[in-house]
Design a protein around this motif. Sequence first.
Motif, short mmCIF file in Angstrom:
data_model
loop_
_atom_site.label_atom_id
_atom_site.label_comp_id
_atom_site.label_asym_id
_atom_site.label_seq_id
_atom_site.Cartn_x
_atom_site.Cartn_y
_atom_site.Cartn_z
N VAL A 1 45.43 45.92 23.28
CA VAL A 1 45.25 45.77 24.71
C VAL A 1 44.07 46.29 25.06
O VAL A 1 43.97 48.11 25.04
CB VAL A 1 46.20 45.96 25.99
CG1 VAL A 1 45.78 45.62 27.08
CG2 VAL A 1 47.68 45.46 25.53
N GLU A 2 42.82 46.04 25.89
CA GLU A 2 42.01 46.41 26.17
C GLU A 2 41.55 46.89 27.81
O GLU A 2 41.32 45.25 27.37
CB GLU A 2 40.59 45.83 25.50
CG GLU A 2 41.01 46.22 24.28
CD GLU A 2 39.35 46.51 22.91
OE1 GLU A 2 38.42 45.65 23.37
OE2 GLU A 2 39.94 46.21 21.94
N VAL A 3 41.04 47.83 28.19
CA VAL A 3 40.88 47.66 29.64
C VAL A 3 40.00 48.22 30.06
O VAL A 3 39.25 49.06 29.49
CB VAL A 3 42.00 47.91 30.72
CG1 VAL A 3 41.14 47.55 32.04
CG2 VAL A 3 43.44 46.83 30.26
N ALA A 4 39.06 47.85 30.28
CA ALA A 4 37.25 48.21 30.66
C ALA A 4 36.89 48.65 31.12
O ALA A 4 37.54 47.57 32.49
CB ALA A 4 36.35 47.64 29.77
N ASP A 5 36.58 49.59 32.22
CA ASP A 5 36.53 49.98 33.76
C ASP A 5 34.96 51.02 33.96
O ASP A 5 34.18 51.05 32.72
CB ASP A 5 37.08 50.82 34.79
CG ASP A 5 37.32 51.87 33.92
OD1 ASP A 5 36.65 52.73 33.56
OD2 ASP A 5 38.54 52.32 33.50
N GLY A 6 34.03 50.45 34.95
CA GLY A 6 32.83 50.64 35.08
C GLY A 6 32.91 52.90 35.70
O GLY A 6 31.79 53.51 35.48
N ARG A 7 33.99 53.17 35.45
CA ARG A 7 33.90 54.48 35.48
C ARG A 7 33.62 55.89 33.65
O ARG A 7 35.12 55.91 33.18
CB ARG A 7 34.77 55.15 36.27
CG ARG A 7 34.78 55.03 37.76
CD ARG A 7 34.12 55.97 38.14
NE ARG A 7 33.82 57.36 38.66
CZ ARG A 7 34.61 58.25 39.08
NH1 ARG A 7 35.29 57.80 40.51
NH2 ARG A 7 34.57 59.65 39.54
N THR A 8 32.85 55.92 33.94
CA THR A 8 32.79 56.24 31.84
C THR A 8 32.64 58.16 32.31
O THR A 8 32.58 58.80 31.18
CB THR A 8 30.87 56.49 30.96
OG1 THR A 8 30.25 55.80 32.40
CG2 THR A 8 30.95 54.58 31.34
N ASP A 9 32.42 58.46 33.33
CA ASP A 9 32.82 60.01 33.36
C ASP A 9 34.05 60.32 33.23
O ASP A 9 34.32 61.76 34.22
CB ASP A 9 31.96 60.51 34.92
CG ASP A 9 32.45 59.44 36.13
OD1 ASP A 9 32.96 58.32 36.33
OD2 ASP A 9 32.15 60.95 37.36
N ARG A 10 35.16 59.75 33.61
CA ARG A 10 36.39 60.15 34.15
C ARG A 10 36.90 58.79 33.34
O ARG A 10 37.33 58.45 33.07
CB ARG A 10 37.15 59.14 35.71
CG ARG A 10 36.73 59.78 36.29
CD ARG A 10 37.00 59.77 37.88
NE ARG A 10 38.06 60.29 38.02
CZ ARG A 10 39.39 60.10 38.67
NH1 ARG A 10 38.63 59.06 39.93
NH2 ARG A 10 40.25 60.58 38.80
#
Length: 142
Positions: free
Chosen positions: A88-97
């Motif tokens: 399972v892979e979930v990609a989100d936009g907060r690369t700093d957290r």
Amino acid sequence: MPGDTQAQVPVTVRTFTQLYSCTPRGARLARRLVANRMDVWGFAYDSEVSENVTLVVAELAANAVRHGRVRGRDFRVRLLWREGVVRVEVADGRTDRLPVLQEPSDGEGGRGLLLVAGLAERWGVDPRPGGAYKVVWAEVRT
């Protein structure tokens, strides 16, 4: 090699990828569509494998919405089923957290990654430095 008569055994890899709005509704839809995909792949809705994968997606999608939201960006769920494991892979936009496994507190929340860690063979995060997304992943044995 000449004279080698062993046949290569094909490896079947099944994938499912979908973008969702970074909202609670998007997280619910991700959970439902993953449960459906697991059924299509032969894991009944009430099977342990389907429930485990669906729960991992639900927790990681909720985290993407709660902690990984960036205005104007969706989150992506990707499933890869190969050789007895669903990744399972979930990609989100907060690369700093980056997600951190922590002891649960008395309040609500904070237990999602503990649940993922308990259901998955292993899990982690690929920060993608300089990229627009990070990927949180977990591998569930089938």
